[in-house]
Write an enzyme that holds these catalytic residues in place. Structure first.
Site, PDB file in Angstrom:
ATOM      1  N   CYS A   1     -13.328 -28.119  82.839  1.00 46.20           N
ATOM      2  CA  CYS A   1     -14.268 -29.052  83.438  1.00 46.20           C
ATOM      3  C   CYS A   1     -15.708 -28.592  83.203  1.00 46.20           C
ATOM      4  O   CYS A   1     -16.183 -28.593  82.081  1.00 46.20           O
ATOM      5  CB  CYS A   1     -13.924 -29.234  84.915  1.00 46.20           C
ATOM      6  SG  CYS A   1     -14.704 -30.643  85.700  1.00 46.20           S
ATOM      7  N   HIS A   2     -16.434 -28.173  84.244  1.00 40.06           N
ATOM      8  CA  HIS A   2     -17.788 -27.656  84.108  1.00 40.06           C
ATOM      9  C   HIS A   2     -17.788 -26.161  83.771  1.00 40.06           C
ATOM     10  O   HIS A   2     -18.850 -25.586  83.507  1.00 40.06           O
ATOM     11  CB  HIS A   2     -18.586 -27.881  85.397  1.00 40.06           C
ATOM     12  CG  HIS A   2     -18.964 -29.301  85.650  1.00 40.06           C
ATOM     13  ND1 HIS A   2     -18.050 -30.226  86.122  1.00 40.06           N
ATOM     14  CD2 HIS A   2     -20.130 -29.960  85.497  1.00 40.06           C
ATOM     15  CE1 HIS A   2     -18.662 -31.396  86.256  1.00 40.06           C
ATOM     16  NE2 HIS A   2     -19.917 -31.265  85.879  1.00 40.06           N
TER      17      HIS A   2
END
Length: 179
Positions: A106-107
């Protein structure tokens, strides 16, 4: 015994820490969670507060040489805060330099960009940080999991099963625990 290090702080996406952690534990891996602080860290379920978890160690107390793999959960706040922690940057660089698997979801790849370890590498991530990854020299693609050498990246919570399978396979472990 295989040993995994997860690094996280407040703002981690709950599923992206707890599910890979459980898959590793189910596969018989010894898992250590390191954070900038010893107090419980706050998980998030998207933009709502989720569960907390108490770290096992401080970032400054752990060394890449003592582990077989590094896992970096996403959540907007988690990698954004870790990018400001020199011990987190050191750990990412040390794992990559040693050729050990580094899995970020994800991030989480934001931390890979900050550590300057993705130039010329192929990665994926949450859409909002893809330009940052490109500016750090990465080729960014939109697939559920990307393996480029020792790097494993995924886009979002829906990709966790593929992320876990890739991580366990990279460690030479049975991925059926994630099915």
């Amino acid at each position: 015994m295989t040993k995994a290090l997860i690094i996280a702080t407040d703002g981690f996406e709950q599923s992206e820490l707890f599910e890979p952690r459980q898959a590793l534990l189910d596969a018989g891996v010894e898992v250590t969670l390191a954070s900038p602080k010893r107090d419980p860290i706050q998980g998030m379920e998207h933009d709502e507060k989720g569960d907390t978890i108490t770290p096992d160690a401080l970032l400054g107390e752990v060394k890449a040489e003592d582990y077989d793999t590094l896992v970096i959960p996403g959540g907007v706040g988690n990698p954004d805060k870790l990018r400001m922690e020199q011990d987190a940057i050191r750990l990412v660089r040390d794992f990559v330099a040693a050729g050990k698997p580094v899995a970020a979801i994800c991030h989480g790849p934001w931390l890979l960009a900050e550590a300057e370890v993705i130039d010329g590498r192929t990665v994926t991530s949450w859409p909002s940080i893809r330009a940052d990854l490109r500016h750090a020299g990465a080729l960014v693609v939109d697939r559920e999991v990307i393996e480029d050498g020792n790097l494993i990246t995924s886009r979002k919570p829906d990709d966790i099963p593929a992320f876990n399978r890739a991580l366990l396979a990279k460690l030479g472990l049975d991925a059926r625990a994630t099915a």
